[in-house]
Design an enzyme around this catalytic site. Structure first.
Site, short mmCIF file in Angstrom:
data_model
loop_
_atom_site.label_atom_id
_atom_site.label_comp_id
_atom_site.label_asym_id
_atom_site.label_seq_id
_atom_site.Cartn_x
_atom_site.Cartn_y
_atom_site.Cartn_z
N CYS A 10 -5.23 11.07 -2.29
CA CYS A 10 -4.18 9.93 -1.97
C CYS A 10 -2.83 10.45 -1.96
O CYS A 10 -2.72 11.70 -2.10
CB CYS A 10 -4.64 8.53 -2.69
N ASN A 13 -1.76 9.99 -6.40
CA ASN A 13 -2.90 10.27 -7.53
C ASN A 13 -2.73 9.59 -8.67
O ASN A 13 -2.92 9.86 -9.82
CB ASN A 13 -2.84 11.74 -7.81
N CYS A 15 -3.36 5.78 -8.09
CA CYS A 15 -4.03 4.55 -7.65
C CYS A 15 -5.57 4.77 -7.03
O CYS A 15 -6.68 4.85 -7.77
CB CYS A 15 -3.11 3.51 -6.72
N ARG A 16 -5.50 5.01 -5.71
CA ARG A 16 -6.43 5.18 -5.03
C ARG A 16 -7.46 6.39 -5.58
O ARG A 16 -8.73 6.07 -5.72
CB ARG A 16 -6.46 5.10 -3.57
N SER A 17 -6.99 7.62 -5.39
CA SER A 17 -7.93 8.60 -5.57
C SER A 17 -8.39 8.69 -6.98
O SER A 17 -9.56 9.41 -7.15
CB SER A 17 -7.33 10.08 -5.17
N ASP A 127 -2.96 1.38 0.78
CA ASP A 127 -2.04 1.56 -0.36
C ASP A 127 -1.92 0.32 -1.32
O ASP A 127 -1.15 -0.57 -0.66
CB ASP A 127 -0.71 2.48 0.02
P1 4NP Z 1 -1.67 6.00 -4.47
O1 4NP Z 1 -0.60 4.92 -4.62
O2 4NP Z 1 -1.45 6.85 -3.26
O3 4NP Z 1 -3.13 5.18 -4.11
O4 4NP Z 1 -1.84 6.82 -5.93
C1 4NP Z 1 1.00 5.33 -4.56
C2 4NP Z 1 1.28 5.50 -5.81
C3 4NP Z 1 2.71 5.86 -5.89
C4 4NP Z 1 3.32 5.86 -4.74
C5 4NP Z 1 3.05 5.52 -3.39
C6 4NP Z 1 1.37 5.10 -3.27
N1 4NP Z 1 4.81 5.96 -4.60
O5 4NP Z 1 5.46 5.88 -3.61
O6 4NP Z 1 5.42 6.16 -5.88
#
Ligand code: 4NP
Length: 161
Positions: A10, A13, A15-17, A127
């Protein structure tokens, strides 16, 4: 013997992954196939490198008996295209980032996770970072469905050969 090497990817790294890594690891262990898989996750962005998963992600999977607290965020590296058979992106934007990064010989390795979710019209796992806790529940439902489909695609068939 390890037969399948899967990297979930993702943006951050956190939340989703990490949720996908935890859910798929759990599913594979429950089906007695842990020894056949190498499973990891990484982000296309570097903002959160070294951090544990977001507290909301940890909580929503803990409710389903899965502990991801020991994971630490890392960025996708060039080496990952050699080390893994499939890099499963949470959305099209991350798949595009992976395709740009991929060495010529490994251009076919980035795929969309939801392409393995049966009867799912969505292509992207949304997201959840800037939303509320509801978003994490929905993300988890999508990930669970895709994980079952992925396992079936990789291992289900083997039972009949
Ligand atoms: P992820 O979520 O891609 O599912 O881990 C996010 C975590 C942090 C950010 C964006 C998406 N960020 O912009 O910091």
């Amino acid at each position: 013997m390890i037969e399948h090497r899967i990297l979930f990817v993702c943006l951050g790294n956190i939340c989703r992954s990490p949720m996908a890594e935890g859910v798929f690891r759990h599913l594979v262990a429950a089906r007695g196939a842990a020894g056949r898989f190498q499973i990891d996750s990484a982000g296309t962005g570097a903002w959160h490198v070294g951090e544990p998963p977001d507290g909301r992600a940890q909580e929503v999977v803990r409710d389903r008996g899965i502990d991801i607290s020991a994971q630490r965020a890392r960025r996708v590296e060039l080496d990952d295209f050699e080390r893994f058979d499939m890099l499963l992106a949470m959305d099209r934007s991350n798949r595009t980032a992976l395709q740009r990064l991929a060495p010529e010989a490994h251009r076919d390795k980035p795929l969309l996770l939801l392409s393995f979710a049966p009867d799912c019209k969505r292509r992207d796992v949304p997201d959840p970072y800037f939303g509320g806790a509801d978003g994490f529940d929905y993300v988890l439902d999508l990930i669970e469905s895709a994980s079952a489909g992925l396992f079936e695609a990789l291992v289900g068939r083997d039972r009949f050969v």
